[in-house]
Scaffold this active site. Structure first.
Site, PDB file in Angstrom:
ATOM      1  CB  CYS A  83      -0.889  -0.010   1.242  1.00 31.74           C
ATOM      2  SG  CYS A  83      -1.788   1.535   1.443  1.00 31.74           S
ATOM      3  CD1 TRP A 118      -5.553  -3.106   6.195  1.00 33.65           C
ATOM      4  CD2 TRP A 118      -4.379  -4.749   5.247  1.00 33.65           C
ATOM      5  NE1 TRP A 118      -5.157  -2.681   4.944  1.00 33.65           N
ATOM      6  CE2 TRP A 118      -4.432  -3.673   4.340  1.00 33.65           C
ATOM      7  CE3 TRP A 118      -3.685  -5.904   4.871  1.00 33.65           C
ATOM      8  CZ2 TRP A 118      -3.837  -3.706   3.082  1.00 33.65           C
ATOM      9  CZ3 TRP A 118      -3.098  -5.939   3.608  1.00 33.65           C
ATOM     10  CH2 TRP A 118      -3.177  -4.849   2.745  1.00 33.65           C
ATOM     11  NE  ARG A 150     -12.535   0.615   0.658  1.00 37.74           N
ATOM     12  CZ  ARG A 150     -11.447   1.378   0.519  1.00 37.74           C
ATOM     13  NH1 ARG A 150     -10.281   0.943   0.940  1.00 37.74           N
ATOM     14  NH2 ARG A 150     -11.515   2.561  -0.034  1.00 37.74           N
ATOM     15  CB  THR A 152      -7.657   2.040   4.927  1.00 38.25           C
ATOM     16  OG1 THR A 152      -7.990   3.257   5.597  1.00 38.25           O
ATOM     17  CG2 THR A 152      -8.805   1.626   4.043  1.00 38.25           C
ATOM     18  CB  VAL A 153      -2.564   0.665   6.333  1.00 34.70           C
ATOM     19  CG1 VAL A 153      -2.720  -0.290   7.480  1.00 34.70           C
ATOM     20  CG2 VAL A 153      -2.541  -0.080   5.005  1.00 34.70           C
ATOM     21  CE1 TYR A 216      -5.047   1.559  -5.031  1.00 34.87           C
ATOM     22  CE2 TYR A 216      -3.835   3.612  -5.307  1.00 34.87           C
ATOM     23  CZ  TYR A 216      -3.944   2.345  -4.765  1.00 34.87           C
ATOM     24  OH  TYR A 216      -2.942   1.868  -3.963  1.00 34.87           O
TER      25      TYR A 216
HETATM   26  N1  LIG Z   1      -7.642   5.602   3.699  1.00 37.54           N
HETATM   27  C1  LIG Z   1      -7.740   5.637   2.303  1.00 37.54           C
HETATM   28  C2  LIG Z   1      -6.524   5.151   1.556  1.00 37.54           C
HETATM   29  C3  LIG Z   1      -5.755   4.039   2.159  1.00 37.54           C
HETATM   30  C4  LIG Z   1      -6.125   2.722   1.545  1.00 37.54           C
HETATM   31  O1  LIG Z   1      -6.954   2.613   0.629  1.00 37.54           O
HETATM   32  N2  LIG Z   1      -5.483   1.690   2.051  1.00 37.54           N
HETATM   33  C5  LIG Z   1      -5.749   0.358   1.575  1.00 37.54           C
HETATM   34  C6  LIG Z   1      -4.503  -0.322   1.100  1.00 37.54           C
HETATM   35  S1  LIG Z   1      -3.790   0.465  -0.300  1.00 37.54           S
HETATM   36  C7  LIG Z   1      -6.303  -0.492   2.690  1.00 37.54           C
HETATM   37  O2  LIG Z   1      -5.805  -0.414   3.793  1.00 37.54           O
HETATM   38  N3  LIG Z   1      -7.329  -1.284   2.421  1.00 37.54           N
HETATM   39  C8  LIG Z   1      -7.889  -2.170   3.385  1.00 37.54           C
HETATM   40  C9  LIG Z   1      -9.192  -2.751   2.943  1.00 37.54           C
HETATM   41  O3  LIG Z   1      -9.715  -2.333   1.911  1.00 37.54           O
HETATM   42  O4  LIG Z   1      -9.695  -3.629   3.654  1.00 37.54           O
HETATM   43  C10 LIG Z   1      -9.012   4.990   1.818  1.00 37.54           C
HETATM   44  O5  LIG Z   1      -9.748   4.520   2.648  1.00 37.54           O
HETATM   45  O6  LIG Z   1      -9.301   5.038   0.636  1.00 37.54           O
END
Ligand SMILES: N[C@@H](CCC(=O)N[C@@H](CS)C(=O)NCC(=O)O)C(=O)O
Length: 361
Positions: A83, A118, A150, A152-153, A216
């Site tokens: 990521c 995650w 979601r 997220t990281v 994306y």
């Molecule tokens: N926080 C942002 C960007 C961060 C993001 O998309 N991180 C992805 C990895 S690149 C993630 O952690 N995804 C976890 C998931 O979708 O479960 C979002 O929600 O769009």
């Protein structure tokens, strides 16, 4: 992990400790963790374009009572190898010497199908040793029990409270550069010089849709119209950046700034991983003479190198088992990414300080 646009499902053959779907399910039930929401569908607008979910935890760091307070030892950063939104924060933390002040751990997919998002498949007991969580969503839930997005990281977590306090990837590196200054290494570089801040912010705002999120926008959109729009935006931006880097060693001249980290993390993934989701490419990163040399110049810096995992980006689920499989499935293990990215370049010639890549405060 679909959010990274790839196959970030646990590869049992390569992972240190196997983590099955049954084990993940059992832990998820014990801890009341809900399945990872498939919200990607809700992030597609009526034109078929991808519109990213907003960041839920975006309270800034600062001096005001309503703001987060920078402190050494209080926070833990979670990030994922694939990521790039979170890779930025890992690189900046190391560049600034914040390793003691902000602890860190990598997350990865849970179980074979990552139903619960995650977690910590490579840790003993599949548990983060500091927060004792098995799923990242636990610290999101602790922070907001109503949160349905979601998980997220990057996620910056208050260790004592066990809650996510900030997942604002747009600003997180800037907080490390400013609010965390008292905890930086004495000789830390100034990645966000006061006199350039406005320009860096404007540049980063342009970089986000045209480069970082352009991947994306191309990879997740559901209409050709939206795809072509993102495709044009990306390659027009690459042409502008190629020109800019014909005269400047780094984006803002002789020294690495916050913007370079943001550009690097996308470049590192383009030819290695992202290309797989994008259809026919106009050009690869290696076809841009200046950009490619610039990327290698950055890769020489240990904080960039130490936090870039080409082989993990390239990994293709099940690819080695079939005769007719993707390029990465057949060849990723045979490519020496490290050697390729370490090919010499002479970007020094563009700089007034050829042996110094950083402005030091
Ligand atoms: N926080 C942002 C960007 C961060 C993001 O998309 N991180 C992805 C990895 S690149 C993630 O952690 N995804 C976890 C998931 O979708 O479960 C979002 O929600 O769009």
């Amino acid at each position: 992990m679909s959010c990274c646009g790839g196959d970030f499902v646990l590869d049992k053959a390569n992972a240190g400790i196997a983590y099955t779907d049954e084990e993940a399910e059992k832990s998820a039930i014990e801890r009341g963790v809900r399945p990872r929401p498939q919200e990607i569908k809700e992030e597609i607008d009526e034109r078929g374009a991808f519109v990213r979910q907003p960041n839920r935890f975006n309270t800034p760091f600062g001096e005001e009572a309503s703001q987060l307070k920078a402190e050494a030892g209080k926070y833990r950063l979670f990030w994922a190898k694939g990521c790039h939104w979170s890779n930025r924060a890992a690189i900046v933390r190391e560049l600034l010497g914040l390793e003691e002040a902000i602890s860190i751990n990598l997350v990865a997919a849970t179980g074979e199908t990552n139903k619960y998002g995650w977690g910590f498949p490579d840790e003993e007991n599949h548990e983060d040793p500091v927060l004792k969580i098995k799923f990242l969503s636990e610290v999101y839930k602790n922070a907001d029990s109503e949160y349905t997005g979601r998980c997220t990281v990057p996620a910056l977590v208050d260790i004592t409270a066990g809650k996510v306090v900030n997942n604002d990837y747009h600003r997180l590196t800037n907080y490390f550069e400013t609010a965390f200054k008292p905890f930086q290494d004495k000789n830390a570089p100034d990645l966000y010089p006061v006199e350039l801040r406005k320009e860096i912010d404007d540049f980063n705002d342009w970089l986000f849709p045209n480069i970082n999120n352009a991947h994306y926008r191309m990879a997740f959109c559901q209409s050709l119209e939206a795809y072509e729009e993102a495709f044009e935006d990306f390659y027009n931006a690459m042409d502008k950046l190629e020109e800019r880097l014909s005269k400047n060693r780094f984006l803002f001249g002789d020294y690495v700034t916050d913007s370079d980290i943001r550009f690097f993390v996308t470049l590192a993934r383009w030819d290695t991983h992202y290309y797989r989701n994008l259809g026919p490419l106009k050009k690869r990163v290696v076809d841009y003479e200046n950009i490619w040399a610039y990327a290698r110049d950055l890769y020489e810096i240990p904080a960039f190198k130490n936090n870039t995992y080409f082989r993990d980006f390239a990994k293709d689920k099940g690819g080695n088992k079939k005769l007719f499989s993707s390029f990465n499935g057949r060849f990723a293990d045979k490519i020496d990414y490290e050697a390729f990215w370490s090919t010499p370049q002479n970007r020094k010639e563009l700089s007034k300080t050829p042996d110094e890549k950083f402005l030091r405060a």
